[in-house]
Design a protein around this motif. Structure first.
Motif, PDB file in Angstrom:
ATOM      1  N   LEU A 101       0.814  -1.210   0.000  1.00  0.00           N
ATOM      2  CA  LEU A 101       0.000   0.000   0.000  1.00  0.00           C
ATOM      3  C   LEU A 101       0.854   1.271   0.000  1.00  0.00           C
ATOM      4  O   LEU A 101       0.482   2.271  -0.611  1.00  0.00           O
ATOM      5  CB  LEU A 101      -0.932  -0.007   1.217  1.00  0.00           C
ATOM      6  CG  LEU A 101      -1.918   1.156   1.348  1.00  0.00           C
ATOM      7  CD1 LEU A 101      -2.935   1.126   0.211  1.00  0.00           C
ATOM      8  CD2 LEU A 101      -2.630   1.100   2.701  1.00  0.00           C
ATOM      9  N   VAL A 102       2.018   1.232   0.693  1.00  0.00           N
ATOM     10  CA  VAL A 102       2.802   2.461   0.890  1.00  0.00           C
ATOM     11  C   VAL A 102       4.083   2.508   0.065  1.00  0.00           C
ATOM     12  O   VAL A 102       4.750   3.541   0.029  1.00  0.00           O
ATOM     13  CB  VAL A 102       3.156   2.639   2.385  1.00  0.00           C
ATOM     14  CG1 VAL A 102       1.900   2.706   3.238  1.00  0.00           C
ATOM     15  CG2 VAL A 102       4.098   1.540   2.883  1.00  0.00           C
ATOM     16  N   ASP A 105       4.859   5.499  -2.459  1.00  0.00           N
ATOM     17  CA  ASP A 105       4.962   6.800  -1.809  1.00  0.00           C
ATOM     18  C   ASP A 105       6.182   6.869  -0.887  1.00  0.00           C
ATOM     19  O   ASP A 105       6.798   7.929  -0.750  1.00  0.00           O
ATOM     20  CB  ASP A 105       3.688   7.110  -1.031  1.00  0.00           C
ATOM     21  CG  ASP A 105       2.501   7.329  -1.962  1.00  0.00           C
ATOM     22  OD1 ASP A 105       2.711   7.844  -3.076  1.00  0.00           O
ATOM     23  OD2 ASP A 105       1.366   6.986  -1.590  1.00  0.00           O
ATOM     24  N   ARG A 145       0.582   3.165  11.162  1.00  0.00           N
ATOM     25  CA  ARG A 145       1.089   4.009  10.085  1.00  0.00           C
ATOM     26  C   ARG A 145       2.137   4.986  10.606  1.00  0.00           C
ATOM     27  O   ARG A 145       3.180   5.195   9.984  1.00  0.00           O
ATOM     28  CB  ARG A 145      -0.056   4.770   9.427  1.00  0.00           C
ATOM     29  CG  ARG A 145      -1.142   3.891   8.819  1.00  0.00           C
ATOM     30  CD  ARG A 145      -2.367   4.709   8.486  1.00  0.00           C
ATOM     31  NE  ARG A 145      -2.877   5.395   9.676  1.00  0.00           N
ATOM     32  CZ  ARG A 145      -3.851   6.307   9.653  1.00  0.00           C
ATOM     33  NH1 ARG A 145      -4.422   6.630   8.498  1.00  0.00           N
ATOM     34  NH2 ARG A 145      -4.265   6.883  10.770  1.00  0.00           N
ATOM     35  N   ARG A 216       3.672  17.391   0.257  1.00  0.00           N
ATOM     36  CA  ARG A 216       2.625  18.269  -0.283  1.00  0.00           C
ATOM     37  C   ARG A 216       3.157  19.195  -1.378  1.00  0.00           C
ATOM     38  O   ARG A 216       2.487  19.414  -2.386  1.00  0.00           O
ATOM     39  CB  ARG A 216       2.029  19.115   0.852  1.00  0.00           C
ATOM     40  CG  ARG A 216       1.179  18.331   1.833  1.00  0.00           C
ATOM     41  CD  ARG A 216      -0.192  18.035   1.278  1.00  0.00           C
ATOM     42  NE  ARG A 216      -0.946  19.282   1.093  1.00  0.00           N
ATOM     43  CZ  ARG A 216      -1.663  19.571   0.012  1.00  0.00           C
ATOM     44  NH1 ARG A 216      -1.725  18.699  -1.000  1.00  0.00           N
ATOM     45  NH2 ARG A 216      -2.342  20.708  -0.081  1.00  0.00           N
ATOM     46  N   MET A 221       1.193  15.717  -3.209  1.00  0.00           N
ATOM     47  CA  MET A 221       0.266  14.687  -2.730  1.00  0.00           C
ATOM     48  C   MET A 221      -0.957  15.332  -2.095  1.00  0.00           C
ATOM     49  O   MET A 221      -0.846  16.360  -1.421  1.00  0.00           O
ATOM     50  CB  MET A 221       0.954  13.804  -1.682  1.00  0.00           C
ATOM     51  CG  MET A 221       1.894  12.777  -2.241  1.00  0.00           C
ATOM     52  SD  MET A 221       2.392  11.621  -0.946  1.00  0.00           S
ATOM     53  CE  MET A 221       3.746  10.795  -1.810  1.00  0.00           C
ATOM     54  N   GLU A 224      -5.270  14.058   2.052  1.00  0.00           N
ATOM     55  CA  GLU A 224      -5.781  12.779   2.556  1.00  0.00           C
ATOM     56  C   GLU A 224      -4.715  11.691   2.487  1.00  0.00           C
ATOM     57  O   GLU A 224      -4.605  10.858   3.397  1.00  0.00           O
ATOM     58  CB  GLU A 224      -7.019  12.353   1.773  1.00  0.00           C
ATOM     59  CG  GLU A 224      -8.245  13.236   1.977  1.00  0.00           C
ATOM     60  CD  GLU A 224      -8.137  14.582   1.261  1.00  0.00           C
ATOM     61  OE1 GLU A 224      -7.244  14.721   0.377  1.00  0.00           O
ATOM     62  OE2 GLU A 224      -8.931  15.478   1.584  1.00  0.00           O
ATOM     63  N   ARG A 225      -3.909  11.692   1.406  1.00  0.00           N
ATOM     64  CA  ARG A 225      -2.870  10.672   1.279  1.00  0.00           C
ATOM     65  C   ARG A 225      -1.731  10.936   2.264  1.00  0.00           C
ATOM     66  O   ARG A 225      -1.207   9.999   2.872  1.00  0.00           O
ATOM     67  CB  ARG A 225      -2.322  10.658  -0.158  1.00  0.00           C
ATOM     68  CG  ARG A 225      -1.283   9.563  -0.404  1.00  0.00           C
ATOM     69  CD  ARG A 225      -1.801   8.195  -0.013  1.00  0.00           C
ATOM     70  NE  ARG A 225      -0.866   7.130  -0.308  1.00  0.00           N
ATOM     71  CZ  ARG A 225      -0.919   5.914   0.238  1.00  0.00           C
ATOM     72  NH1 ARG A 225      -1.882   5.624   1.113  1.00  0.00           N
ATOM     73  NH2 ARG A 225      -0.028   4.993  -0.080  1.00  0.00           N
ATOM     74  N   VAL A 226      -1.361  12.185   2.453  1.00  0.00           N
ATOM     75  CA  VAL A 226      -0.328  12.511   3.448  1.00  0.00           C
ATOM     76  C   VAL A 226      -0.802  12.094   4.837  1.00  0.00           C
ATOM     77  O   VAL A 226      -0.037  11.559   5.639  1.00  0.00           O
ATOM     78  CB  VAL A 226       0.006  14.015   3.402  1.00  0.00           C
ATOM     79  CG1 VAL A 226       1.016  14.371   4.492  1.00  0.00           C
ATOM     80  CG2 VAL A 226       0.556  14.390   2.039  1.00  0.00           C
ATOM     81  N   SER A 227      -2.075  12.319   5.116  1.00  0.00           N
ATOM     82  CA  SER A 227      -2.650  11.904   6.393  1.00  0.00           C
ATOM     83  C   SER A 227      -2.522  10.399   6.595  1.00  0.00           C
ATOM     84  O   SER A 227      -2.145   9.926   7.677  1.00  0.00           O
ATOM     85  CB  SER A 227      -4.132  12.314   6.431  1.00  0.00           C
ATOM     86  OG  SER A 227      -4.794  11.732   7.534  1.00  0.00           O
ATOM     87  N   GLU A 228      -2.806   9.637   5.551  1.00  0.00           N
ATOM     88  CA  GLU A 228      -2.710   8.179   5.639  1.00  0.00           C
ATOM     89  C   GLU A 228      -1.274   7.726   5.852  1.00  0.00           C
ATOM     90  O   GLU A 228      -1.009   6.819   6.659  1.00  0.00           O
ATOM     91  CB  GLU A 228      -3.267   7.552   4.367  1.00  0.00           C
ATOM     92  CG  GLU A 228      -4.766   7.747   4.177  1.00  0.00           C
ATOM     93  CD  GLU A 228      -5.229   7.337   2.789  1.00  0.00           C
ATOM     94  OE1 GLU A 228      -4.362   6.948   1.972  1.00  0.00           O
ATOM     95  OE2 GLU A 228      -6.441   7.406   2.527  1.00  0.00           O
ATOM     96  N   LEU A 229      -0.333   8.326   5.142  1.00  0.00           N
ATOM     97  CA  LEU A 229       1.064   7.900   5.229  1.00  0.00           C
ATOM     98  C   LEU A 229       1.667   8.204   6.594  1.00  0.00           C
ATOM     99  O   LEU A 229       2.369   7.375   7.182  1.00  0.00           O
ATOM    100  CB  LEU A 229       1.893   8.574   4.141  1.00  0.00           C
ATOM    101  CG  LEU A 229       1.641   8.113   2.710  1.00  0.00           C
ATOM    102  CD1 LEU A 229       2.358   9.022   1.723  1.00  0.00           C
ATOM    103  CD2 LEU A 229       2.098   6.671   2.513  1.00  0.00           C
TER     104      LEU A 229
END
Length: 262
Positions: A101-102, A105, A145, A216, A221, A224-229
């Motif tokens: 998943l990661v 990134d 995460r 960012r 990015m 929302e994706r930065v938050s997930e990572l």
């Protein structure tokens, strides 16, 4: 390895019964001191401590090369009696799913600081091996995460050149998304000059702000994706970005009455 030793409650005397090292040498090894250990020793300890051999062997080999051990020494240290322990083994299913998943990134983040593709891949896959070895700790942490990102950051920064304690960005960081759309040579030169100034200012940011801005601004990015990572709430990502941008604006475009920063 030291964490596993402490968690299992072994004593150096217990380990010394099955590992051909004096207690003083075992103590040095578990504290990361002394000579770089042969794989034979590490693999025996891994068996006693219940650690998976495959990720540990890859980390041991990579670190041996980084410690300027010759490939011949690495090969000799992996003798026939331990070869079977280095054969591939499957990590936990949820670990594999997380890494898939990661991965892309994580590689982008590494590319901002490390000089070539091999260094980036080594850093990311070493991160995955470290996570495999400590996966139970990652799952038990408040946020897996965030735990994983901390491992990635330590791994990347340990291999990133620093000047006065500040990370130096890779040449790859100049290949930003914005630059790809500029075809006019004068505009490209101006953008490169501005990017260099931006990267220098970014190196002064606190860790979380630096990571948020790197993802960012350099790689564009979504929040929302930065938050997930990073394992941060979107509101915290926005807050870190806002504070970072405020600092960068003041560093790059100081008010005239305050003079030029040194």
């Amino acid at each position: 390895m030291r964490d596993a030793y402490l968690a299992r409650g072994h004593t150096l005397s217990d380990l010394g019964l099955q590992v051909p090292l004096a207690k003083s040498k075992l103590s040095e090894l578990l504290r990361g001191l002394g000579h770089y250990p042969r794989w034979e020793i590490v693999s025996r300890l891994a068996t006693l401590l219940g650690l998976p051999h495959s990720p540990l062997y890859r980390l041991w080999r990579q670190a041996a090369l980084e410690a300027h051990k010759k490939r011949e020494w690495v090969q000799r240290s992996t003798d026939n009696t331990t070869a079977v322990t280095t054969s591939p083994a499957a990590p936990p299913l949820d670990h594999r799913a997380f890494c898939e998943l990661v991965q892309d990134d994580y590689l982008l983040y590494a590319q901002a600081f490390l000089v070539d593709d091999e260094a980036c891949h080594n850093a990311v896959f070493d991160t995955f091996d470290i996570l495999w070895l400590s996966w139970n700790d990652a799952l038990a942490s408040p946020d897996t995460r965030r735990h994983a990102w901390a491992v990635l950051r330590r791994t990347v920064m340990s291999r990133t050149p620093h000047i006065d304690g500040r990370p130096v960005f890779s040449q790859t960081a100049f290949d930003t998304v914005a630059l790809t759309y500029l075809t006019d040579e004068e505009a490209r030169a101006r953008h490169l000059t501005e990017t260099l100034a931006l990267l220098r200012a970014m190196s002064w940011l606190p860790a979380t702000q630096l990571d948020v801005i790197t993802l960012r601004i350099l790689w564009r990015m979504p929040i929302e994706r930065v938050s997930e990572l990073l394992g941060l709430a979107p509101a915290l990502v926005r807050s870190n970005q806002r504070h970072a941008q405020h600092y960068l604006m003041s560093a790059l475009y100081p008010p005239e009455n305050e003079g030029t920063p040194s």
